[in-house]
Scaffold this motif. Structure first.
Motif, mmCIF file in Angstrom:
data_model
loop_
_atom_site.group_PDB
_atom_site.id
_atom_site.type_symbol
_atom_site.label_atom_id
_atom_site.label_comp_id
_atom_site.label_asym_id
_atom_site.label_seq_id
_atom_site.Cartn_x
_atom_site.Cartn_y
_atom_site.Cartn_z
ATOM 1 N N ASN A 78 -61.154 10.267 -30.842
ATOM 2 C CA ASN A 78 -60.162 9.906 -30.055
ATOM 3 C C ASN A 78 -59.230 10.548 -29.634
ATOM 4 O O ASN A 78 -58.338 11.333 -30.070
ATOM 5 N N LYS A 79 -59.502 11.205 -28.050
ATOM 6 C CA LYS A 79 -58.582 12.169 -27.598
ATOM 7 C C LYS A 79 -57.064 11.360 -27.272
ATOM 8 O O LYS A 79 -56.981 10.543 -26.663
ATOM 9 N N ALA A 80 -56.268 12.204 -27.485
ATOM 10 C CA ALA A 80 -54.809 11.728 -27.208
ATOM 11 C C ALA A 80 -54.343 12.307 -25.580
ATOM 12 O O ALA A 80 -54.918 13.056 -25.122
ATOM 13 N N SER A 96 -56.414 8.911 -22.250
ATOM 14 C CA SER A 96 -56.372 8.732 -23.581
ATOM 15 C C SER A 96 -57.897 8.063 -23.845
ATOM 16 O O SER A 96 -58.424 7.245 -23.066
ATOM 17 N N GLY A 97 -58.360 8.439 -25.169
ATOM 18 C CA GLY A 97 -59.758 7.645 -25.415
ATOM 19 C C GLY A 97 -60.883 8.589 -26.114
ATOM 20 O O GLY A 97 -60.584 9.452 -26.435
ATOM 21 N N LEU A 126 -54.354 4.565 -18.452
ATOM 22 C CA LEU A 126 -56.059 4.591 -18.435
ATOM 23 C C LEU A 126 -56.199 4.798 -19.931
ATOM 24 O O LEU A 126 -55.818 6.161 -20.377
ATOM 25 N N HIS A 127 -57.233 4.057 -20.514
ATOM 26 C CA HIS A 127 -57.519 4.440 -21.731
ATOM 27 C C HIS A 127 -58.847 4.094 -22.060
ATOM 28 O O HIS A 127 -59.443 3.040 -21.659
ATOM 29 N N PRO A 162 -53.242 3.271 -27.322
ATOM 30 C CA PRO A 162 -52.309 4.009 -27.917
ATOM 31 C C PRO A 162 -50.954 3.373 -27.635
ATOM 32 O O PRO A 162 -50.818 2.538 -26.764
ATOM 33 N N ASP A 163 -50.023 3.708 -28.484
ATOM 34 C CA ASP A 163 -48.535 3.096 -28.360
ATOM 35 C C ASP A 163 -47.816 3.079 -27.080
ATOM 36 O O ASP A 163 -47.407 2.018 -26.656
ATOM 37 N N ASP A 164 -48.010 4.332 -26.285
ATOM 38 C CA ASP A 164 -47.487 4.296 -25.143
ATOM 39 C C ASP A 164 -47.872 3.380 -24.107
ATOM 40 O O ASP A 164 -47.053 2.418 -23.569
ATOM 41 N N MET A 165 -49.052 3.136 -23.891
ATOM 42 C CA MET A 165 -49.700 2.148 -23.025
ATOM 43 C C MET A 165 -49.648 0.614 -23.801
ATOM 44 O O MET A 165 -49.108 -0.196 -22.880
ATOM 45 N N ARG A 166 -49.703 0.663 -24.953
ATOM 46 C CA ARG A 166 -49.424 -0.894 -25.578
ATOM 47 C C ARG A 166 -48.138 -1.244 -25.307
ATOM 48 O O ARG A 166 -47.683 -2.539 -24.970
#
Length: 343
Positions: free
Chosen positions: A108-110, A156-157, A300-301, A323-327
Motif C-alpha cells: 500500500n504505497k503512500a 496512493s494505493g 486519487l487512490h 488515506p486520512d488526507d483524502m478521507r
C-alpha cells in the motif's frame, strides 16, 4: 551558418541517461525546450550546459540548442557517468506490506512516494525500500526490480510486486491481457452528468507539454485507453467517483477526466489545483483553500487490486483504506454540502 552535425558512437565512457522519441505530429521545437518538457525537475541552464558539452544527440548526431526537434526524432542525453537510477541503493524505508508469499508482495504505497528512481528522485523510492527488505528481486525489461506496474508519485494505493522471474512474467502477462482488476477512488471537479459511464480515447504525450498526457479521441496518436466510472456521491461542486481501469496508460484517470471536463481535485498538472466550479464568495474560496491544504495532491487512490496468483492460480483481491488526507477532504465536502443551504 548551417549547423555541422558530428556523428559519434556511444562507447563504454558515455552512458545514456534519457532517450525520447518525438511523436508523430511533433511541431518543430528547439531541443532545449523539448527536453525541458520531457525531463521533470530539469532546469533550462542544466540542459543548455549538456547541449554545449555535446551530450545531447538527435538521431545519433550531436546538436546545438537551436536544433528543431521534428516527428520521430530520437533525442538522447548521454553523460560520462551511469544514470543515478541505475545505481540502486538499498534504503531502510518503512513499507506498508499488506500481503507477502513466496511469489508476490502487495504494497500500500503512500502518497508522495515515487515508485522507482528517476530524474530528480534518486532515493527514497519504493524500489529503494524493496531491495532493502527483499533480496534478489527479478528485474523487468526496464531493469527495475520487482515492478510489473506503477502508480504516480502523488497517487496512493495498492501495487503488486513480483518476487520471482516466473511471477514477473505471469503478472506482466495479466496486466497486458487486462485480466487484473483495479478500482480507484477519485474526487473530481464539477457534477459528473451520468451516474455511470465509460471514457474511451487514446492517451499519449501532449504535443504541447510533454509532462502531460492528452486524449486523442480520433485515434491518430497515443494508445487505446478505456476507463469505466461510477458516481458514488455528489458534493455540490465536486463528485466522488469509482474508476475501473480496463487499460493502464500513464496518467489515464487524470487525463480522461480532464478530457471529460472534470479534472481531479487539486491535480496541479491537469489544472485541478484551482477553483473550477462554485461560487465567487470569499468564504467559498477559503473553504476550497482549506481543502487543498488538507489534501495537497491529486485526489486519487488505488483502492482495490485483484489478480490471479502466478503459482496457485487462486484469484486474489486486496482492498485498502482511503488515506486520512483524502478521507478528511471528502468529509469536509460532505459537511459543506449538508450545510450549504443553511448559509
Amino acid at each position: 551558418m548551417k549547423e555541422q552535425d558530428e556523428h559519434i558512437s556511444v562507447d563504454d565512457e558515455l552512458y545514456e541517461h534519457h532517450k525520447f522519441v518525438a511523436s508523430e505530429g511533433q511541431e518543430p521545437l528547439r531541443v532545449d525546450k523539448f527536453l525541458m518538457n520531457f525531463i521533470e525537475n530539469a532546469t533550462r541552464n542544466k540542459i543548455q550546459q549538456a547541449v554545449k558539452a555535446g551530450n545531447v544527440l538527435v538521431n545519433d548526431a550531436v546538436v546545438k540548442s537551436n536544433y528543431k526537434v521534428k516527428s520521430n526524432d530520437v533525442v538522447r542525453v548521454v553523460l560520462a557517468h551511469p544514470p543515478h537510477e541505475n545505481l540502486l541503493v538499498a534504503e531502510d524505508i518503512p513499507l506498508d506490506i499488506i500481503h507477502e508469499d513466496e511469489s508476490v508482495i502487495v504494497v500500500n504505497k503512500a502518497a508522495g512516494m515515487v515508485v522507482h528512481p528517476g530524474h530528480g528522485n534518486y532515493s527514497g523510492t519504493l524500489v529503494n525500500g524493496l531491495i532493502h527488505h527483499f533480496e534478489n528481486l527479478p528485474k523487468n525489461t526496464s531493469d527495475r526490480p520487482g515492478l510489473v506496474h506503477r502508480i504516480d508519485k502523488d497517487t496512493s494505493g495498492l501495487l503488486v510486486v513480483a518476487k520471482t522471474e516466473f511471477a514477473m512474467a505471469n503478472l506482466a502477462s495479466q496486466f497486458f491481457n487486462r485480466t487484473t482488476e483495479r478500482l480507484y477512488l477519485a474526487l473530481v471537479w464539477g457534477s459528473v452528468e451520468e451516474d455511470e459511464g465509460t471514457i474511451t480515447g487514446n492517451i499519449g504525450r501532449s504535443l504541447k507539454n510533454r509532462l502531460q498526457m492528452d486524449v486523442f479521441p480520433n485515434g491518430e496518436f497515443g494508445k487505446h485507453a478505456v476507463t469505466h466510472y461510477k458516481v458514488l456521491e455528489r458534493f455540490s461542486y465536486v463528485t466522488l467517483v469509482e474508476c475501473k481501469l480496463e487499460t493502464g496508460r500513464t496518467h489515464q484517470i487524470r487525463a480522461h477526466f480532464k478530457y471529460l471536463g472534470h479534472p481531479l481535485f487539486n491535480d496541479e498538472r491537469y489544472g485541478g489545483d484551482r477553483i473550477r466550479k462554485g461560487t465567487t464568495y470569499t468564504k467559498y474560496k477559503q473553504f476550497v483553500d482549506n481543502c487543498f491544504k488538507i489534501l495537497p495532491r491529486q485526489a486519487l487512490h488505488a483502492k482495490t487490486l485483484g489478480f490471479e496468483h502466478p503459482d496457485s492460480k487462486e484469484k486474489l483481491f486486496f482492498n485498502s483504506e482511503v488515506p486520512d488526507d483524502m478521507r478528511l477532504c471528502i468529509e469536509k465536502w460532505r459537511n459543506y454540502t449538508a450545510h450549504q443551504h443553511d448559509e
